[in-house]
Design a protein around this motif. Structure first.
Motif, PDB file in Angstrom:
ATOM      1  N   ALA A 291       0.816  -1.214   0.000  1.00 22.98           N
ATOM      2  CA  ALA A 291       0.000   0.000   0.000  1.00 22.98           C
ATOM      3  C   ALA A 291       0.852   1.268   0.000  1.00 22.98           C
ATOM      4  O   ALA A 291       0.641   2.185  -0.812  1.00 22.98           O
ATOM      5  CB  ALA A 291      -0.938  -0.010   1.209  1.00 22.98           C
ATOM      6  N   PHE A 292       1.839   1.321   0.889  1.00 29.99           N
ATOM      7  CA  PHE A 292       2.655   2.528   1.009  1.00 29.99           C
ATOM      8  C   PHE A 292       3.615   2.692  -0.167  1.00 29.99           C
ATOM      9  O   PHE A 292       3.849   3.806  -0.649  1.00 29.99           O
ATOM     10  CB  PHE A 292       3.424   2.512   2.328  1.00 29.99           C
ATOM     11  N   THR A 293       4.176   1.587  -0.628  1.00 31.02           N
ATOM     12  CA  THR A 293       5.087   1.639  -1.770  1.00 31.02           C
ATOM     13  C   THR A 293       4.361   2.110  -3.019  1.00 31.02           C
ATOM     14  O   THR A 293       4.874   2.937  -3.786  1.00 31.02           O
ATOM     15  CB  THR A 293       5.697   0.253  -2.031  1.00 31.02           C
ATOM     16  N   ASP A 294       3.161   1.588  -3.226  1.00 26.64           N
ATOM     17  CA  ASP A 294       2.416   1.938  -4.422  1.00 26.64           C
ATOM     18  C   ASP A 294       2.119   3.430  -4.482  1.00 26.64           C
ATOM     19  O   ASP A 294       2.255   4.059  -5.537  1.00 26.64           O
ATOM     20  CB  ASP A 294       1.111   1.136  -4.463  1.00 26.64           C
ATOM     21  N   GLN A 295       1.735   4.008  -3.353  1.00 29.74           N
ATOM     22  CA  GLN A 295       1.432   5.428  -3.336  1.00 29.74           C
ATOM     23  C   GLN A 295       2.669   6.255  -3.622  1.00 29.74           C
ATOM     24  O   GLN A 295       2.636   7.234  -4.382  1.00 29.74           O
ATOM     25  CB  GLN A 295       0.846   5.826  -1.984  1.00 29.74           C
ATOM     26  N   LEU A 296       3.791   5.855  -3.045  1.00 31.10           N
ATOM     27  CA  LEU A 296       5.040   6.592  -3.230  1.00 31.10           C
ATOM     28  C   LEU A 296       5.492   6.553  -4.690  1.00 31.10           C
ATOM     29  O   LEU A 296       5.850   7.577  -5.277  1.00 31.10           O
ATOM     30  CB  LEU A 296       6.115   6.009  -2.312  1.00 31.10           C
ATOM     31  N   LEU A 297       5.458   5.357  -5.291  1.00 29.28           N
ATOM     32  CA  LEU A 297       5.897   5.229  -6.683  1.00 29.28           C
ATOM     33  C   LEU A 297       4.929   5.908  -7.644  1.00 29.28           C
ATOM     34  O   LEU A 297       5.355   6.522  -8.633  1.00 29.28           O
ATOM     35  CB  LEU A 297       6.051   3.750  -7.049  1.00 29.28           C
ATOM     36  N   ALA A 298       3.652   5.797  -7.371  1.00 30.48           N
ATOM     37  CA  ALA A 298       2.659   6.444  -8.242  1.00 30.48           C
ATOM     38  C   ALA A 298       2.849   7.961  -8.216  1.00 30.48           C
ATOM     39  O   ALA A 298       2.784   8.615  -9.265  1.00 30.48           O
ATOM     40  CB  ALA A 298       1.252   6.072  -7.793  1.00 30.48           C
ATOM     41  N   ASP A 299       3.100   8.505  -7.034  1.00 30.33           N
ATOM     42  CA  ASP A 299       3.336   9.946  -6.928  1.00 30.33           C
ATOM     43  C   ASP A 299       4.602  10.363  -7.674  1.00 30.33           C
ATOM     44  O   ASP A 299       4.713  11.504  -8.138  1.00 30.33           O
ATOM     45  CB  ASP A 299       3.458  10.358  -5.456  1.00 30.33           C
ATOM     46  N   ALA A 300       5.556   9.432  -7.808  1.00 31.38           N
ATOM     47  CA  ALA A 300       6.804   9.728  -8.509  1.00 31.38           C
ATOM     48  C   ALA A 300       6.693   9.503 -10.016  1.00 31.38           C
ATOM     49  O   ALA A 300       7.665   9.693 -10.742  1.00 31.38           O
ATOM     50  CB  ALA A 300       7.929   8.866  -7.939  1.00 31.38           C
TER      51      ALA A 300
ATOM     52  N   VAL B  64       9.466  -6.398  -7.912  1.00 31.59           N
ATOM     53  CA  VAL B  64       9.410  -6.635  -6.469  1.00 31.59           C
ATOM     54  C   VAL B  64      10.447  -7.707  -6.155  1.00 31.59           C
ATOM     55  O   VAL B  64      10.346  -8.840  -6.636  1.00 31.59           O
ATOM     56  CB  VAL B  64       8.015  -7.108  -6.020  1.00 31.59           C
ATOM     57  N   VAL B  65      11.452  -7.340  -5.368  1.00 31.56           N
ATOM     58  CA  VAL B  65      12.523  -8.272  -5.018  1.00 31.56           C
ATOM     59  C   VAL B  65      12.242  -8.880  -3.653  1.00 31.56           C
ATOM     60  O   VAL B  65      12.196  -8.174  -2.635  1.00 31.56           O
ATOM     61  CB  VAL B  65      13.898  -7.553  -4.998  1.00 31.56           C
ATOM     62  N   THR B  66      12.039 -10.187  -3.638  1.00 24.57           N
ATOM     63  CA  THR B  66      11.850 -10.914  -2.392  1.00 24.57           C
ATOM     64  C   THR B  66      12.123 -12.382  -2.656  1.00 24.57           C
ATOM     65  O   THR B  66      12.332 -12.794  -3.807  1.00 24.57           O
ATOM     66  CB  THR B  66      10.432 -10.708  -1.825  1.00 24.57           C
ATOM     67  N   HIS B  67      12.128 -13.188  -1.602  1.00 20.46           N
ATOM     68  CA  HIS B  67      12.428 -14.606  -1.756  1.00 20.46           C
ATOM     69  C   HIS B  67      11.314 -15.339  -2.506  1.00 20.46           C
ATOM     70  O   HIS B  67      10.141 -14.947  -2.432  1.00 20.46           O
ATOM     71  CB  HIS B  67      12.645 -15.250  -0.391  1.00 20.46           C
ATOM     72  N   ALA B  68      11.689 -16.406  -3.169  1.00 15.34           N
ATOM     73  CA  ALA B  68      10.724 -17.166  -3.954  1.00 15.34           C
ATOM     74  C   ALA B  68       9.570 -17.675  -3.098  1.00 15.34           C
ATOM     75  O   ALA B  68       8.419 -17.706  -3.545  1.00 15.34           O
ATOM     76  CB  ALA B  68      11.428 -18.339  -4.644  1.00 15.34           C
TER      77      ALA B  68
ATOM     78  N   ASP C 293      -3.168  -5.377  -8.713  1.00 15.62           N
ATOM     79  CA  ASP C 293      -4.272  -4.417  -8.860  1.00 15.62           C
ATOM     80  C   ASP C 293      -4.008  -3.103  -8.141  1.00 15.62           C
ATOM     81  O   ASP C 293      -4.879  -2.539  -7.468  1.00 15.62           O
ATOM     82  CB  ASP C 293      -5.588  -5.029  -8.355  1.00 15.62           C
ATOM     83  N   ARG C 294      -2.790  -2.611  -8.273  1.00 12.64           N
ATOM     84  CA  ARG C 294      -2.414  -1.310  -7.709  1.00 12.64           C
ATOM     85  C   ARG C 294      -2.284  -0.293  -8.834  1.00 12.64           C
ATOM     86  O   ARG C 294      -2.511  -0.589 -10.000  1.00 12.64           O
ATOM     87  CB  ARG C 294      -1.087  -1.432  -6.946  1.00 12.64           C
ATOM     88  N   GLN C 295      -1.922   0.921  -8.477  1.00  9.30           N
ATOM     89  CA  GLN C 295      -1.729   1.960  -9.485  1.00  9.30           C
ATOM     90  C   GLN C 295      -0.523   1.653 -10.372  1.00  9.30           C
ATOM     91  O   GLN C 295      -0.519   1.955 -11.561  1.00  9.30           O
ATOM     92  CB  GLN C 295      -1.512   3.315  -8.803  1.00  9.30           C
ATOM     93  N   VAL C 296       0.494   1.042  -9.764  1.00  7.16           N
ATOM     94  CA  VAL C 296       1.707   0.659 -10.478  1.00  7.16           C
ATOM     95  C   VAL C 296       1.638  -0.834 -10.786  1.00  7.16           C
ATOM     96  O   VAL C 296       1.085  -1.612 -10.005  1.00  7.16           O
ATOM     97  CB  VAL C 296       2.955   0.961  -9.617  1.00  7.16           C
TER      98      VAL C 296
END
Length: 247
Positions: free
Chosen positions: A163-172, A179-183, A195-198
């Motif tokens: 939620a917070f990442t999506d808002q930050l990137l969308a504003d940018a 998305v980097v994370t473990h398999a 289903d986010r803005q980005v």
């Protein structure tokens, strides 16, 4: 419910922590010897079963293969516009670093994200709690010599990461990101980043990362790291169920 409370409940509900609950239930049934022994036996057996490497791998493969590995991901076209690294855990006992160091899981994510950055030049966003992001930034910039563009330091769960990442990137003005994370964590991450803005794309790492003795019968001998791996997998499966209900 705060993070400490939720993790306490999780540790008590999942093996091996739930052995405490089996013992308490058995004590309540001490007048009924048959029932008491059945409860104790069940608790012990379930712990032994998930300590088997064969069981741990089955639980993990079901997670990891939802987003199979992509060799040389940076050659895929079109490339996204940013890289998001999800925080994992810190090593507060790292005296040699004055207690400011990411733990192994987080270091693996930072390492892969730094690799992707060097191959593509894409800007990086760190997502996690305030202290977590602070440590990650130090490692990213000082150890891996990779610059940071954005930091999201308000989240404590994968849901909040999204939620917070999506808002930050969308504003940018960013329209897509890895998305980097473990398999094993990627299914739950992609469930909440969808289903986010980005538009978010998986950049999974560390498939099948275990140190089991795989020789013949040892695959069926309980091992401590298999228990830990099973616990991680069960955490993710329960998380998927909970997020599915919430969604």
């Amino acid at each position: 419910m705060n993070v400490v409370t939720s993790r306490t409940l999780e540790f008590l509900l999942l093996p091996p922590g739930n052995l405490v609950l089996f013992v308490l239930l058995a004590l309540l049934l001490y007048r009924w010897r048959g029932a008491m022994l059945t409860v104790l036996f069940t608790g012990i057996v379930q712990t032994v079963v998930i300590s088997l490497p064969v069981v741990a791998e089955k639980l993990m493969v079901g997670l990891e293969q939802q987003y199979p590995p992509t060799p040389e991901l940076w050659l895929q076209a079109p490339l996204p516009e940013a890289i998001v690294i999800l925080g994992a855990e810190r090593n507060l006992e790292a005296i040699e670093y004055a207690g400011r160091m990411s733990a192994s899981t987080e270091l693996e994510r930072l390492n892969y994200a730094a690799h992707l950055h060097r191959k593509t030049g894409l800007p990086i966003l760190l997502s996690g709690s305030d202290r977590d992001v602070s440590f990650m930034r130090e490692v990213l910039e000082n150890t891996f010599q990779v610059p940071l563009r954005w930091q999201e330091n308000q989240s404590h769960t994968t849901w909040e990461n999204a939620a917070f990442t999506d808002q930050l990137l969308a504003d940018a003005g960013i329209r897509s990101a890895w998305v980097v994370t473990h398999a094993w964590h990627m299914p739950r991450a992609m469930q909440v980043f969808a289903d986010r803005q980005v538009q978010y794309l998986p950049a999974s790492l560390s498939y099948g990362s275990s140190n089991f003795w795989r020789h013949e019968w040892l695959w069926w001998v309980p091992q401590a790291n298999a228990l830990a791996r099973s616990q991680t997998a069960l955490h993710e499966w329960l998380g998927l169920l909970a997020y599915g209900v919430r969604h």
